[in-house]
Design a protein around this motif. Structure first.
Motif, PDB file in Angstrom:
ATOM      1  N   ILE A 257     -15.160  13.305  12.576  1.00  0.00           N
ATOM      2  CA  ILE A 257     -13.931  13.744  13.242  1.00  0.00           C
ATOM      3  C   ILE A 257     -13.188  14.667  12.297  1.00  0.00           C
ATOM      4  N   ARG A 258     -12.648  15.718  12.868  1.00  0.00           N
ATOM      5  CA  ARG A 258     -11.898  16.640  12.024  1.00  0.00           C
ATOM      6  C   ARG A 258     -10.416  16.373  12.136  1.00  0.00           C
ATOM      7  N   GLY A 259      -9.713  16.738  11.096  1.00  0.00           N
ATOM      8  CA  GLY A 259      -8.283  16.435  11.029  1.00  0.00           C
ATOM      9  C   GLY A 259      -7.420  17.277  11.944  1.00  0.00           C
ATOM     10  N   ASP A 260      -8.026  18.193  12.713  1.00  0.00           N
ATOM     11  CA  ASP A 260      -7.174  19.063  13.524  1.00  0.00           C
ATOM     12  C   ASP A 260      -6.594  18.347  14.742  1.00  0.00           C
ATOM     13  N   SER A 261      -7.017  17.075  14.953  1.00  0.00           N
ATOM     14  CA  SER A 261      -6.420  16.349  16.077  1.00  0.00           C
ATOM     15  C   SER A 261      -5.297  15.419  15.612  1.00  0.00           C
ATOM     16  N   LEU A 262      -4.695  15.764  14.476  1.00  0.00           N
ATOM     17  CA  LEU A 262      -3.571  14.970  13.982  1.00  0.00           C
ATOM     18  C   LEU A 262      -2.281  15.411  14.657  1.00  0.00           C
ATOM     19  N   THR A 263      -1.383  14.456  14.897  1.00  0.00           N
ATOM     20  CA  THR A 263      -0.068  14.864  15.388  1.00  0.00           C
ATOM     21  C   THR A 263       0.992  14.676  14.318  1.00  0.00           C
ATOM     22  N   ASN A 264       0.754  13.775  13.404  1.00  0.00           N
ATOM     23  CA  ASN A 264       1.788  13.537  12.398  1.00  0.00           C
ATOM     24  C   ASN A 264       1.167  12.908  11.161  1.00  0.00           C
ATOM     25  N   ALA A 265       1.745  13.215  10.011  1.00  0.00           N
ATOM     26  CA  ALA A 265       1.332  12.583   8.760  1.00  0.00           C
ATOM     27  C   ALA A 265       2.575  12.325   7.949  1.00  0.00           C
ATOM     28  N   GLN A 266       2.620  11.162   7.296  1.00  0.00           N
ATOM     29  CA  GLN A 266       3.747  10.965   6.390  1.00  0.00           C
ATOM     30  C   GLN A 266       3.399  10.029   5.255  1.00  0.00           C
ATOM     31  N   GLN A 267       4.135  10.171   4.174  1.00  0.00           N
ATOM     32  CA  GLN A 267       3.867   9.376   2.997  1.00  0.00           C
ATOM     33  C   GLN A 267       4.479   7.994   3.193  1.00  0.00           C
ATOM     34  N   THR A 268       3.681   6.947   3.005  1.00  0.00           N
ATOM     35  CA  THR A 268       4.202   5.574   3.093  1.00  0.00           C
ATOM     36  C   THR A 268       3.625   4.767   1.929  1.00  0.00           C
ATOM     37  N   VAL A 269       3.945   3.500   1.912  1.00  0.00           N
ATOM     38  CA  VAL A 269       3.418   2.641   0.853  1.00  0.00           C
ATOM     39  C   VAL A 269       2.518   1.584   1.489  1.00  0.00           C
ATOM     40  N   ASP A 270       1.355   1.375   0.915  1.00  0.00           N
ATOM     41  CA  ASP A 270       0.423   0.386   1.436  1.00  0.00           C
ATOM     42  C   ASP A 270       0.980  -1.015   1.182  1.00  0.00           C
ATOM     43  N   GLN A 271       1.033  -1.845   2.263  1.00  0.00           N
ATOM     44  CA  GLN A 271       1.642  -3.171   2.162  1.00  0.00           C
ATOM     45  C   GLN A 271       0.912  -4.058   1.149  1.00  0.00           C
ATOM     46  N   GLN A 272      -0.409  -3.938   1.109  1.00  0.00           N
ATOM     47  CA  GLN A 272      -1.174  -4.857   0.255  1.00  0.00           C
ATOM     48  C   GLN A 272      -1.215  -4.422  -1.207  1.00  0.00           C
ATOM     49  N   THR A 273      -1.531  -3.165  -1.423  1.00  0.00           N
ATOM     50  CA  THR A 273      -1.708  -2.729  -2.813  1.00  0.00           C
ATOM     51  C   THR A 273      -0.431  -2.161  -3.409  1.00  0.00           C
ATOM     52  N   ASN A 274       0.559  -1.919  -2.542  1.00  0.00           N
ATOM     53  CA  ASN A 274       1.816  -1.368  -2.998  1.00  0.00           C
ATOM     54  C   ASN A 274       1.670   0.025  -3.625  1.00  0.00           C
ATOM     55  N   ARG A 275       0.668   0.757  -3.157  1.00  0.00           N
ATOM     56  CA  ARG A 275       0.458   2.106  -3.707  1.00  0.00           C
ATOM     57  C   ARG A 275       0.759   3.139  -2.630  1.00  0.00           C
ATOM     58  N   PRO A 276       1.135   4.356  -3.061  1.00  0.00           N
ATOM     59  CA  PRO A 276       1.454   5.370  -2.069  1.00  0.00           C
ATOM     60  C   PRO A 276       0.212   5.769  -1.274  1.00  0.00           C
TER      61      PRO A 276
END
Lengths: 534, 327
Positions: A257-276
């Motif tokens: 799958i190619r990324g051109d079907s994305l509608t949104n991306a944002q930076q968050t923090v992973d709940q388990q590893t606590n990493r960006p």
């Protein structure tokens, strides 16, 4: 010659006053004041070398466009042949040298295959123009070749959308008033006033942000990958995060799958590893495809690939049906945020490389302006004194007034037409002052000569203007030719210089020849002098 | 009131008597310029050879830590940088050539710029980066090419214009003069090793324009006198024309020099080379207008009749009506 009817005088004074009025806001701005906002406000633009900021030129690799077209053509051809009814069996597909070739297994299906391919190879919107040519050799081998016209069109489209992507990314950074223009066939120029540290910008623009999800080919042995041997249908992709398996893994070439079907991306923090991490959302179609891919391949590993490098290769635990996913990798908050910005603006259709960068701090520019202003001030003062000494109070005054008005009108014209004043432009000013002075020198010397030959005052002035005009005309035309060529063929700083020169030559003829003639004529009519101090 | 007169009235210097000595001096100077260009070359700026120039001010120290900086940057593996003072002792420019392999991979030169600026920021927190110019090989080649093309085109276009407005000898004469002016100026750049960058090409173009102004004024007077004094021997007529325009030539050149010298002494460093080139060019151009533009015409075969066929009957009548002498 010295006859100035009222309408003419009104016109000339009117033009002069309009020119001076146009220069007023710029003068106020350059002097550090502020011009009332409710009045029209044409202030001359200062170039980046004076105001500070960054200029970046990006170049696209046009060869990439061809390679990518070939790749997508391969997928299109496979799809088309598979979906044809009856299905057209084919094999031995290869892409090399800008051409795609494959064999149709049943010779009886050659015509059917041609019918299926035909629509894929005609250019969109261009009548009669083909994007690809189809050839059949040895009865069953098809060769599809990209045409020049098709490739050029593709490059043009790629550049247009690349420019758009660059604009979106820069807007996302929140920088002020950037100028983004396509230059030539394969370049984009980005100018951002006030930006003194373009590092982040360059990094962002250097990212193609081409995101892909592909299945990992687990049949490939690490030793084979290290040796560069890959099973057919797979490719080797670098995977720096996992050095244990040689820094590279094999993935299936197709079916991802190619990324051109994305509608949104944002930076968050992973709940388990606590990493960006970067959270992404697919559009409905992409969500469906992503759901299918993850459902069919539970417990298999898939690779998240960004710009040809694997970010991470997690194992699919459960089908992901909600249309959202998380990209983990070796991120910091900044780099995750940057990736989100890049993904949101869409992938660049081609890779862009910085081929020129010029950054100037505003302080340095301000320093240049003040030094330049002082130099021009002192130089002009010395020049004014010299002209007074040479041509006396009356003709010296006319010449000097013409020069000062000339400088102001140039500023006004530049402000109104939206031209940019650069450092070489200041040098252009000096030269224009020279041209304006020269015109007056030519005229005054000529009047002196005519007087020395015993002509009467009015006649001497009249023929002085007439005889000198010829040389002034020729001299200015040659300068316009030089400045015009400079503007057409020069780049950056040279152009800035040419703009001032072209405007200056035109205004200098107006001020030095026409205006002074009106003044002299007026004085002659009023005073009827018997002699001249000249 | 006594006015300043740099050239007294009725000046009559026999310039043409000295045409051969001046010509020989000229040829020798031009030869010297060519030899210099081949042996000494030009100190081409990064606009033309590619690479980067970073201007830095060390805000906390009186003097830039040149030696340390050189060592640190050298350790990056791109070769030793050229570090020069730029105005104040705490201001330096750091110049580096294109990295190896940058001609096929332009991203390498951007990478170098990033690494060097990052290094400066990290190791010298008091360093303020005032300006960065980074030009990759492909762009620099084009800049040089387009610059030279513009120069050649301008010279040719101007000469054609003069040919059309005057006679072919004047066009050729102007072209020769231009080649000479540019060659001598570029020769000076080779001698002094001042940096030759894109701005200098603009300066040379300016110089062409200015020098032509000068020649046109002299040529215009020659054309006028050729029509006016039909029986005057050519050398005498040329001398007369140069003398008549001498005052204008000197006053204009001085006016420009006044503004240029103030720009040279007080103006920003960034345009020093530019102003220096124009200043030099004005000296050279003024010299060639006074001493070379007239003799060229004799050598190229301008005769007293050069403008006669162009004079119409109406012109002749007008001249008689105005009472102008024939000779």
């Amino acid at each position: 010659m010295l006859d100035f009817p009222l309408w003419k005088r009104v016109w000339l004074w009117g033009l002069t006053i309009v020119g001076l009025l146009c220069a007023l806001p710029s003068m106020v701005a350059l002097a550090g004041g502020s011009w009332p906002a409710f009045l029209p406000n044409p202030v001359v633009n200062l170039g980046l070398d004076l105001a500070g900021g960054s200029h970046i030129m990006l170049e696209a690799d046009a060869r990439q466009v061809g390679a990518q077209r070939l790749l997508s053509m391969e997928e299109d051809v496979r799809d088309a042949l598979r979906q044809a009814s009856p299905r057209i069996r084919h094999g031995d597909i290869s892409t090399s040298g800008g051409r795609l070739s494959f064999m149709v297994e049943d010779p009886g299906q050659v015509d059917a295959a041609r019918d299926v391919l035909e629509p894929l190879t005609t250019g969109a919107g261009l009548t009669g123009q083909r994007d690809w040519t189809i050839e059949v050799v040895d009865g069953t081998r098809f060769i599809l070749t990209q045409t020049r016209a098709g490739l050029d069109l593709a490059i043009k489209q790629a550049m247009t959308s690349a420019t758009e992507v660059v604009r979106k990314r820069i807007d996302a950074l929140g920088t002020r008033e950037p100028t983004i223009i396509q230059s030539g066939a394969d370049r984009i120029v980005v100018q951002v006033p006030g930006l003194e540290d373009p590092e982040a910008l360059k990094e962002l623009l250097g990212q193609t942000a081409n995101l892909e999800f592909k299945l990992v080919d687990t049949t490939a042995l690490p030793s084979d990958i290290a040796a560069g041997i890959v099973p057919p249908g797979s490719e080797i992709v670098p995977y720096a995060a996992d050095a244990q398996i040689g820094g590279a893994i094999a993935v299936k070439r197709l079916g991802g799958i190619r990324g051109d079907s994305l509608t949104n991306a944002q930076q968050t923090v992973d709940q388990q590893t606590n990493r960006p991490v970067v959270s992404i959302t697919f559009d409905p179609q992409g969500a469906q495809r992503f759901a299918r891919l993850t459902t069919e391949n539970v417990n298999r590993q898939f690779a998240i690939i960004l710009d040809g490098e694997v970010l991470s290769a997690p194992v699919i635990q459960t089908p992901i049906l909600g249309g959202t996913a998380q990209i983990s990798g070796n991120f910091t908050v900044e780099s995750a945020n940057q990736l989100a910005v890049a993904l949101n603006s869409g992938a660049l259709p081609v890779e862009l490389t910085v081929v020129e960068e010029r950054t100037v701090r505003a302080e340095l520019g301000a320093d240049s302006i003040s030094k330049g202003a002082i130099a021009i001030g002192v130089g002009t003062l010395a020049l004014v004194l010299f002209i007074f000494a040479t041509y006396g109070p009356r003709f010296g005054f006319y010449a000097n007034a013409a020069v000062v008005i000339n400088v102001l009108i140039i500023l006004g014209v530049m402000a109104v037409v939206g031209a940019t004043l650069t450092l070489p432009g200041i040098a252009g000013f000096v030269l224009t002052i020279g041209a304006a002075v020269d015109a007056n020198v030519l005229i005054n010397e000529r009047i002196r000569e005519e007087r020395a030959r015993g002509r009467r005052v009015v006649q001497a002035v009249e023929s002085g203007y007439r005889e000198a005009s010829r040389a002034i005309f020729d001299a200015n035309i040659t300068n316009v030719i030089a400045a015009g060529l400079l503007f057409l063929f020069g780049s950056g700083p040279v152009k800035g210089f040419a703009v001032v020169l072209v405007i200056g030559i035109i205004t200098s003829v107006f001020t030095a020849v026409t205006l002074t003639r009106m003044w002299v004529a007026g004085w002659l009519r009023r005073a009827r002098p018997n002699d001249l101090v000249l | 009131m006594k006015l300043l007169k740099l050239v007294p009235d009725n000046t009559n210097i026999r310039f043409l008597r000295w045409q051969w000595p001046f010509f020989i001096v000229n040829v020798l100077a031009m030869l010297a310029a060519v030899v210099l260009l081949f042996t000494n070359g030009l100190n081409l700026g990064i606009d033309f050879v590619g690479g980067q120039m970073i201007r830095t001010t060390f805000t906390q120290s009186a003097e830039a830590p040149t030696a340390a900086l050189r060592e640190e940057i050298d350790a990056l593996g791109y070769g030793e940088p050229v570090i020069q003072a730029f105005g104040e002792p705490n201001e330096v420019s750091i110049r580096m050539r294109l990295p190896d392999g940058a001609d096929t991979r332009p991203e390498l030169s951007a990478e170098m710029t990033n690494k060097v600026t990052a290094l400066i920021r990290q190791n010298h927190p008091d360093a303020r980066i005032d300006g960065v110019d980074a030009v990759s090989g492909r762009v620099s080649g084009e800049l040089f090419q387009t610059g030279m093309q513009a120069l050649a085109l301008a010279a040719i276009a101007i000469s054609i214009y003069i040919w059309v407005r005057f006679e072919w000898q004047f066009g050729v004469g102007a072209l020769f003069a231009l080649v000479q002016d540019v060659l001598l100026t570029v020769g000076m750049f080779s001698l002094t090793q001042w940096e030759f960058d894109l701005n200098i090409v603009a300066a040379l173009l300016t110089l062409i324009g200015y020098s032509l102004n000068d020649k046109i004024v002299v040529y215009d007077r020659i054309r006028e006198n050729l029509k006016k004094y039909r029986r005057m021997p050519l050398p005498e007529l040329l001398d007369l024309s140069v003398n008549e325009t001498l005052s204008r030539t000197i006053v204009t050149s001085l006016s420009l020099l006044i503004t240029l010298v103030s720009l040279l002494l007080l103006g920003p460093d960034v345009i020093f080379g530019f102003t220096a080139a124009i200043t030099l060019g004005i000296f050279i151009g003024t010299y060639s207008s006074i001493f070379m533009s007239a003799p060229f015409l004799i050598w190229l075969g301008v005769t007293s009749d050069s403008f006669v066929p162009k004079e119409s009957a109406a012109d002749r009548q007008a001249r008689k009506a105005m009472g102008r002498p024939e000779a």
